[in-house]
Design an enzyme around this catalytic site. Structure first.
Site, PDB file in Angstrom:
ATOM      1  N   SER A 128      96.730  49.825 -45.971  1.00  0.00           N
ATOM      2  CA  SER A 128      97.286  48.710 -45.119  1.00  0.00           C
ATOM      3  C   SER A 128      98.506  48.731 -44.701  1.00  0.00           C
ATOM      4  O   SER A 128      99.554  49.335 -45.424  1.00  0.00           O
ATOM      5  CB  SER A 128      97.075  47.277 -45.803  1.00  0.00           C
ATOM      6  N   GLU A 130     100.430  46.430 -44.387  1.00  0.00           N
ATOM      7  CA  GLU A 130     101.099  45.229 -45.285  1.00  0.00           C
ATOM      8  C   GLU A 130     101.846  46.132 -46.505  1.00  0.00           C
ATOM      9  O   GLU A 130     102.733  45.473 -46.994  1.00  0.00           O
ATOM     10  CB  GLU A 130     100.015  44.484 -45.770  1.00  0.00           C
ATOM     11  N   TYR A 152      98.994  41.085 -52.285  1.00  0.00           N
ATOM     12  CA  TYR A 152      98.049  41.933 -51.424  1.00  0.00           C
ATOM     13  C   TYR A 152      98.533  43.349 -51.300  1.00  0.00           C
ATOM     14  O   TYR A 152      98.017  44.333 -51.230  1.00  0.00           O
ATOM     15  CB  TYR A 152      97.540  41.198 -50.145  1.00  0.00           C
TER      16      TYR A 152
END
Length: 327
Positions: A128, A130, A152
């Site tokens: 990801s 992120e 996450y």
């Protein structure tokens, strides 16, 4: 000989599009779902109900190594796409422990099962953007340093490193797809883009008065999920495993998304959007833009859906849904 594919997270946005893609290419497709999916199929498998007669679903849990091992050992896939995760960033702030447990143990269980049962199986991990978090430079590439700003994001960095570890230590064909934000009409309502388009449709139909939002200044690189699953498949068709950024190389603010969505129904967003501090993250990721040069060069991949088209498609879909519900 027919290839066998195994998808964790097959009931999600990416899983449903990927399953369709693989079926079109003649694969035998298997997916893992939680047991509750069989108890409430109308809700739990809504994104794949139209192809249920063409795929095989297996009950399993990312938290249970035996269940993962048994499924992989039974079907012996040629390709494994690990998409399942606790993927909602806000939830990772509210429940750090289950996010870490599900996301890190889940990928470890899958990789270990592949190593012990089908070491020739090609593996894809849904990493990801992120992971970049508090970025040091833009746009972000495969060589950009990670600085995650949520549990996450941290769990995805761990998954990325586990994938690379199994590639280097055990010679598993394991690829990381560093996917930037990818949305679609199938996005869950808890995600900000779908929250926006659903609210726009409800407001346009007189069923809502306002849309409560958090940080409108955050900028993201948004593409369409259907384009991005093509990249996932392409990674596993190469001669050598590697890691790839999948993005559009364009960044747009949340406010920009909001403006376009309200414009689609002829409304001024400023009349309806209210800022609520509860939707602001404790540690914000302010700016993400991905450079997909490597994916274009090696995979021949590029995004097809423009940002404006994505917003238009999502609003149109939610307008149709809301209209049908209130007829």
């Amino acid at each position: 000989m027919t290839k066998i594919a195994f998808i964790t997270g097959i009931t999600g946005q990416d899983g449903s599009y990927l399953a369709e893609l693989l079926l079109d290419k003649g694969y035998e497709v298997h997916g893992m779902v939680r047991r509750v999916a069989f108890e409430n199929p109308n809700h739990r498998t809504s994104r794949i109900n139209h192809i249920l007669d063409q795929i095989t679903l297996h009950s399993g849990s990312l938290e249970s190594y035996p269940s993962i091992y048994n499924i992989i050992n039974k079907i012996k896939p040629d390709e494994c796409y690990h998409l399942a995760a606790q993927s909602f960033v806000k939830t990772s702030f509210d429940d750090e422990f289950s996010t870490m447990n599900t996301n890190i143990n889940g990928i470890h269980h899958v990789l270990s099962s592949i190593k012990d049962t089908v070491p020739d199986c090609k593996f894809y991990f849904a990493a990801s953007s992120e992971m970049f978090g508090k970025v040091e430079k833009s746009p972000q590439t495969e060589k950009t340093k990670f600085h995650p700003r949520s549990v996450y994001g941290i769990s995805k960095v761990a998954g990325f490193e586990l994938t690379r570890h199994y590639r280097e230590a055990y010679n598993i064909f394991a690829c990381n797809g560093i996917l930037f934000n990818h949305e679609s009409e199938r996005r869950g309502l808890e995600f900000v883009t779908r929250k926006i388009t659903d609210a726009v449709a409800r407001i346009a139909h007189g069923k809502m008065d306002e849309l409560q939002m958090g940080n409108l200044d955050a900028k993201r690189d948004w593409g369409h999920a259907k384009d991005y699953v093509k990249a996932q498949w392409l990674m596993l068709q190469q001669d050598k495993p590697d890691d790839y950024v999948i993005a559009t190389n364009e960044s747009h603010s949340v406010q920009g998304f909001v403006e376009l969505a309200f414009n689609e129904v002829g409304l001024d967003w400023r009349d309806y959007v209210k800022i609520d501090p509860k939707f602001i993250r404790p540690a914000e990721v302010e700016y993400l833009t991905g450079d997909y040069t490597k994916a274009n060069r090696v995979l021949g991949w590029e995004p097809k859906t423009k940002f404006e088209e994505l917003v238009k498609m999502m609003v149109k879909n939610d307008m149709e849904i809301v209209s049908s519900h209130f007829q």
